[in-house]
Design a protein around this motif. Structure first.
Motif, PDB file in Angstrom:
ATOM      1  N   UNK A   1      27.189  -2.638   2.896  1.00 30.95           N
ATOM      2  CA  UNK A   1      26.861  -4.006   3.322  1.00 30.95           C
ATOM      3  C   UNK A   1      25.960  -3.985   4.543  1.00 30.95           C
ATOM      4  N   UNK A   2      26.272  -3.117   5.502  1.00 35.97           N
ATOM      5  CA  UNK A   2      25.446  -3.002   6.698  1.00 35.97           C
ATOM      6  C   UNK A   2      24.026  -2.570   6.351  1.00 35.97           C
ATOM      7  N   UNK A   3      23.893  -1.691   5.383  1.00 33.35           N
ATOM      8  CA  UNK A   3      22.578  -1.226   4.967  1.00 33.35           C
ATOM      9  C   UNK A   3      21.723  -2.380   4.440  1.00 33.35           C
ATOM     10  N   UNK A   4      22.316  -3.212   3.567  1.00 36.39           N
ATOM     11  CA  UNK A   4      21.563  -4.333   3.011  1.00 36.39           C
ATOM     12  C   UNK A   4      21.193  -5.361   4.083  1.00 36.39           C
ATOM     13  N   UNK A   5      22.038  -5.501   5.107  1.00 35.96           N
ATOM     14  CA  UNK A   5      21.794  -6.520   6.122  1.00 35.96           C
ATOM     15  C   UNK A   5      20.831  -6.063   7.215  1.00 35.96           C
ATOM     16  N   UNK A   6      20.928  -4.786   7.597  1.00 31.75           N
ATOM     17  CA  UNK A   6      20.201  -4.323   8.783  1.00 31.75           C
ATOM     18  C   UNK A   6      19.088  -3.318   8.505  1.00 31.75           C
ATOM     19  N   UNK A   7      19.064  -2.720   7.313  1.00 34.05           N
ATOM     20  CA  UNK A   7      18.065  -1.698   7.015  1.00 34.05           C
ATOM     21  C   UNK A   7      17.259  -2.101   5.780  1.00 34.05           C
ATOM     22  N   UNK A   8      16.252  -2.927   5.949  1.00 33.58           N
ATOM     23  CA  UNK A   8      15.476  -3.371   4.783  1.00 33.58           C
ATOM     24  C   UNK A   8      14.682  -2.223   4.180  1.00 33.58           C
TER      25      UNK A   8
END
Length: 228
Positions: free
Chosen positions: A25-32
């Motif tokens: 989830x963090x990847x999708x939100x913070x690492x485009x």
């Protein structure tokens, strides 16, 4: 009393299927994703499929009561042949390749690096707990195996052919979840990248259709497993 690394390893082993979810989830939100190019997607797919093939080869030749997906430690016998004669943790190497492939398809090196660090830390503690359990369960036999085979770095000169035949039924039932998660993850990544770089998911009927086929296949195997 157990020390904290073993307690942490047992905890992570119990929830190992869920611990990556917050990081996803963090990847999708913070690492485009940084590139829309299909080369990233195809390269990631190849790496992820190689990881799944490694898992299948490990599970298919593994002994009964081992290499399971249970939330508790279990080892009715020792796996010491096939891929387990090269390295003690081929399943975890398969997982690392799967996640690395998915993150490569996502096309953000920072997210890939973060996941590799997370997996390395998690598997370090999980393996400590597993090795403690195996040493208590199998004693000198496991100690001898550890002297011959490294924990993480393969030794190809120690290859021993699998002791039994490849069990396709076991692979079908045990790797159903892993295959489904891998392919669905690739679909979500492709849809997410399309939305980011074009402003909309223009091929949404294709994505929905592919996801529906995966869900039907996944559910069908689950039903077949219950009947068997």
């Amino acid at each position: 009393m157990e020390n904290w690394p073993l307690r942490l390893g047992k905890f992570l082993f119990r929830f190992r299927s869920f611990t990556p979810l917050p990081l996803i989830l963090l990847t999708f939100l913070l690492f485009p994703p940084l590139s829309p190019g299909p080369a990233w997607t195809w390269a990631g797919l190849a790496v992820a499929l190689a990881g799944e093939a490694l898992r299948m080869a490990s599970v298919g030749f593994a002994g009964s009561g081992t290499s399971g997906r249970e939330s508790f430690l279990k080892a009715d016998s020792l796996n010491t042949t096939g891929l387990y004669s090269l390295v003690r943790n081929p399943l975890y190497w398969g997982n690392v390749l799967i996640f690395s492939g998915l993150l490569a398809a996502f096309a953000n090196p920072w997210a890939l690096a973060l996941f590799v660090v997370f997996l390395a830390a998690q598997y370090h503690f999980i393996v400590l707990a597993e090795e403690s359990f195996l040493r208590q369960t199998h004693g000198p036999a496991y100690d001898g195996y550890c002297q011959r085979v490294r924990r993480w770095l393969p030794r190809f000169d120690r290859w021993a052919p699998p002791a039994g035949a490849f069990d396709w039924k076991k692979v079908l039932f045990k790797e159903n979840d892993s295959c489904f998660n891998l392919l669905l993850g690739l679909l979500l990544i492709a849809a997410w990248k399309e939305r980011r770089f074009t402003g909309a998911v223009r091929r949404w009927p294709w994505f929905v259709g592919a996801a529906a086929v995966l869900l039907l296949a996944y559910a069908g195997i689950k039903v077949l497993k219950k009947r068997k």
